[in-house]
Scaffold this active site. Structure first.
Site, PDB file in Angstrom:
ATOM      1  N   LEU A  99       1.412  -8.617   0.606  1.00  0.00           N
ATOM      2  CA  LEU A  99       2.214  -7.346  -0.075  1.00  0.00           C
ATOM      3  C   LEU A  99       2.633  -6.515   1.117  1.00  0.00           C
ATOM      4  O   LEU A  99       2.079  -6.460   2.016  1.00  0.00           O
ATOM      5  CB  LEU A  99       1.426  -6.878  -0.899  1.00  0.00           C
ATOM      6  CG  LEU A  99       0.595  -7.408  -2.182  1.00  0.00           C
ATOM      7  CD1 LEU A  99      -0.311  -6.701  -2.876  1.00  0.00           C
ATOM      8  CD2 LEU A  99       1.894  -7.856  -3.119  1.00  0.00           C
ATOM      9  N   ASP A 100       3.780  -5.939   0.854  1.00  0.00           N
ATOM     10  CA  ASP A 100       4.107  -4.931   2.052  1.00  0.00           C
ATOM     11  C   ASP A 100       3.219  -3.759   2.150  1.00  0.00           C
ATOM     12  O   ASP A 100       2.345  -3.505   1.285  1.00  0.00           O
ATOM     13  CB  ASP A 100       5.463  -4.437   1.429  1.00  0.00           C
ATOM     14  CG  ASP A 100       6.965  -5.413   1.450  1.00  0.00           C
ATOM     15  OD1 ASP A 100       6.675  -6.355   2.085  1.00  0.00           O
ATOM     16  OD2 ASP A 100       7.764  -5.115   0.730  1.00  0.00           O
ATOM     17  N   LYS A 101       3.453  -3.142   3.191  1.00  0.00           N
ATOM     18  CA  LYS A 101       2.364  -2.070   3.549  1.00  0.00           C
ATOM     19  C   LYS A 101       2.079  -1.109   2.509  1.00  0.00           C
ATOM     20  O   LYS A 101       0.811  -0.686   2.089  1.00  0.00           O
ATOM     21  CB  LYS A 101       2.450  -1.463   4.944  1.00  0.00           C
ATOM     22  CG  LYS A 101       2.064  -0.118   5.134  1.00  0.00           C
ATOM     23  CD  LYS A 101       2.750   0.609   6.672  1.00  0.00           C
ATOM     24  CE  LYS A 101       1.791   1.782   6.885  1.00  0.00           C
ATOM     25  NZ  LYS A 101       2.328   2.392   8.149  1.00  0.00           N
TER      26      LYS A 101
END
Length: 325
Positions: free
Chosen positions: A138-140
């Site tokens: 998942l993105d940050k």
């Protein structure tokens, strides 16, 4: 630190005539074909006690095959005591609910303080699994559910299912700019942006990418969506929604700047102004357990910032019943 691998089996007669690499992939499905091919080429495979290092060599059936090798631990990263919100764990997998502002894997600018570092502290033996068992990212600033493999066998099966789009379902909740009237499917390839190296973009030479979406709730100038990934490209939902000219609220990378409608309530104006991440949450994960095959499903509550934003959008819509923008 490495894991010793010792495998033996008799080649079934019905597999006679097939190639060595194909036979080993069927006999030992806990390991990927690429890994098995490497073992063959590295002289780690014997047939009736004799080394055979030709992957395409065909066998007759009835031979005794043996693999004696070891899996070297990947690059060492520091184990760090970082709290993980674990929603499920057994001997083979764990599922976490990732908060915002937490990077999944170390990289440029984020050498530590990541989910990977936290996993190494929570489960030290996961150091023997490539990428510390991380199957998808998942993105940050995207929140929500991720599954992690604690063993190589579990990782191999999860990756196979993910790549085959079989028994691996990821659903997301998002809030985008603009009012969408209906759901649909976005089927546009995604690749690295031609000039902005930190960006991805819809690109005809990119990798296939498919996103399904439906409208969950409409507001005056925004829409709450439920989305399902069929593929898992970097920034896929964010890029696809920007391509439709409906970038996610708070997504500064892809044009999701605040767009308050005319006569927006003070609460909505403040929410939009202060929402500094993409409004995206991995809300549901459904997989076949990599060892037992049992179908399992988890849901993660919508995070407080998205709940507050949604409520402000609802109140603004009520306060402006004519939907004038």
């Amino acid at each position: 630190m490495s894991e010793q691998i010792s495998l033996q089996a008799e080649v079934p007669l019905e597999l006679g005539g097939k190639r060595l690499d194909q036979i080993l992939a069927q006999l030992f499905p806990d390991y990927s074909r690429s890994r098995i091919k490497t073992w063959i080429l590295d002289d780690k495979v014997t047939i009736d006690g004799v080394i055979l290092n030709i992957p395409r060599e065909k066998l007759l059936g009835g031979e005794m095959v043996a693999i004696e090798t070891e899996i070297e631990a990947p690059r060492e990263y520091e184990a760090q005591h970082i709290t993980l919100n674990i929603v499920y764990e057994d001997d083979h997998i764990l599922v976490i609910n990732k908060p915002a502002d937490l990077v999944v894997h170390p990289g440029a600018g984020n050498p530590n303080g990541t989910v990977l570092n936290a996993l190494l502290h929570h489960c030290p033996e996961i150091a023997n699994v490539p990428r510390a068992g991380i199957v998808h990212r998942l993105d940050k600033d995207t929140t929500g559910l991720m599954v992690v493999a604690k063993t190589i066998q579990a990782q191999t099966h999860l990756v196979k299912n993910l790549q085959a789009r079989d028994n691996f379902t990821r659903e997301y909740e998002a809030i985008c700019n603009g009012t969408m009237t209906a759901g649909g499917k976005i089927e546009k390839p995604i690749g690295r942006h031609s000039t902005k190296r930190t960006h991805m973009a819809v690109h005809e030479m990119g990798k296939p990418a498919v996103t399904h979406f439906r409208v969950a709730e409409k507001f005056r100038a925004h829409t709450r969506l439920r989305l399902r990934l069929e593929t898992g490209r970097t920034h896929q939902i964010r890029v696809h929604m920007a391509y439709l000219n409906h970038p996610l609220i708070g997504d500064q990378l892809y044009g999701g700047r605040p767009r308050p409608p005319r006569n927006a309530t003070p609460e909505l104006f403040a929410q939009l102004r202060d929402f500094k991440r993409q409004a995206l949450h991995a809300v549901r994960l459904r997989i076949a357990h990599p060892i037992t095959g049992e179908m399992m499903s988890w849901e993660a509550p919508i995070p407080e910032d998205m709940v507050a934003l949604t409520e402000a959008l609802r109140e603004d819509t009520k306060a402006n019943p004519d939907y004038s923008l």
